[in-house]
Design an enzyme around this catalytic site. Sequence first.
Site, short mmCIF file in Angstrom:
data_model
loop_
_atom_site.label_atom_id
_atom_site.label_comp_id
_atom_site.label_asym_id
_atom_site.label_seq_id
_atom_site.Cartn_x
_atom_site.Cartn_y
_atom_site.Cartn_z
N SER A 192 0.86 -1.19 0.00
CA SER A 192 0.00 0.00 0.00
C SER A 192 0.90 1.23 0.00
O SER A 192 1.75 1.37 -0.88
CB SER A 192 -0.94 -0.04 1.21
OG SER A 192 -1.87 1.03 1.16
N HIS A 251 -2.29 -1.09 -3.58
CA HIS A 251 -3.42 -0.18 -3.38
C HIS A 251 -3.14 1.10 -4.19
O HIS A 251 -2.10 1.73 -4.01
CB HIS A 251 -3.58 0.18 -1.91
CG HIS A 251 -3.98 -0.98 -1.06
ND1 HIS A 251 -3.82 -0.99 0.31
CD2 HIS A 251 -4.54 -2.19 -1.37
CE1 HIS A 251 -4.27 -2.13 0.80
NE2 HIS A 251 -4.70 -2.87 -0.20
N ASP A 273 -4.80 -4.97 5.36
CA ASP A 273 -5.13 -5.79 4.20
C ASP A 273 -3.97 -6.72 3.87
O ASP A 273 -2.82 -6.29 3.79
CB ASP A 273 -5.44 -4.90 2.99
CG ASP A 273 -5.94 -5.69 1.80
OD1 ASP A 273 -6.52 -6.78 2.00
OD2 ASP A 273 -5.74 -5.22 0.65
#
Length: 354
Positions: free
Chosen positions: A170, A196, A288
Amino acid sequence: MVLNVLIVEDSKTSTQLLIHVIESDPDLKVAYAAKNGEEALAWLQTNFCDVITMDIHMPGQDGFEVTRQIMKNKPIPIIIISSAYSEKHVELSFKAMSAGALAILEKPVSLKDSSYTEKADLIVQTIKMVAGIKLIKRRFNTQNQLQDDDLLKKLPKKDLAIEAIAIGASLGGPPAIASILSELTECPVPIFVVQHISSGFTEGFIQWLKSNLSLPIVIPRNLEKAKPGVVYIPGDHFDIELIKNGIITTEFSNHKGPKPSVNKLFYSMASCYGEKSIGVILTGMGDDGAKGLLEMKKKGAYTIAQDEESSILFGMAQEAIFLKAVTEVLPLNSIGRKIKYLLERSKNALSREL
C-alpha cells in the site's frame, strides 16, 4: 494538534478546491499555497509545514524535480495530487515517488464531481497518515542489508517446489515493489502484484515499472493462464485471484476498504498453490493482506514481511507479524535476494518431481 499543509499547485481553481478539501477537516490547516515549485522552495527556506501536496505538471520545475530537491535538502512528507487523464503526468508522478514522494492521489475536478467525496476523504486521510511519518531521512541512509550468509541461515527444512509469487503493498509500495522485481530478472514463475492505488493510475504504474525493469508486466485477462516470468497487476477497479491450474480470475472490486484487495490474492494463492508459493507483504497502512498471508503460511507457503526500519508505514506487515503469518522478516533490499535463493533451491525440488 493542527497539521500545517503546503499546497504546490499552479491552477487557481485546483488550489481553491484543495483548500476547501483540506480545511474541511478541523485538524488540518493550509499554511501556504505556492503557485509553482520555485515559490514553494523559497517558502520552505524560512517556514515549516507537516505535509506537502504536490502537483506534477507546473511551469518551470515540475513536481518530480521539486520533490527531489525537497527530499534531498529538507525532507517533508509529500503527496502527489495529479490528474489521471494524462499518461505523461501519471508516469511522472510515479517517478516522483522514486524521488521520495509517499503517495499519489487523483485530483478532484470539482465539488460536482460524482466521486468528489471519495477523493476528498482519501486526501484528508492520507495527509493525516503521512504526517505521522517522522523518519523520512532514512530513505537516504544505507539500509541494513543482510549478507548472503545471513539470508541462507533461515531456509525451509525441505526445498519448496515454488510455482508462483504474490506481493502486496500500500502506502510507499511502488518503489518497494520495483526494488524487489529488479532482483528477479528471468524469473521462472509468475509474479502477482497488488498495490493499493487510486483509480486511473494503474496503467501509469505499469509503464513506470516497465521503464525500470526488464520483466514483462501486464494487466491479466479474465480466465487467462499465468505464464512463468510474467508480472501480473490487476486493472483499475478489479481484484485478482487464482483458481486451479494457475488460471487468473479478475472481478470488479465492489468491497469496502482499500482496492485492489491483497487478502483476496493471498487467500487464492493459498488455495491454488499452497506450499508451492511465496507470499510477500510490504509497506502500507491498514491490515489488508495479513489474514490472507496467514492462510498461505498455514498451507506451507514461505511468507516474508518487510521490516519496520525499511517500511514507509509499518501497518500491513506489522499486522501480519502480529498474526504470526510471517516466516521471515527482512529489510527491503534483502527480500529480492531471498526470493532468488528460494527459487534456486526450488529447482532441486522440481527436478525430483519430474
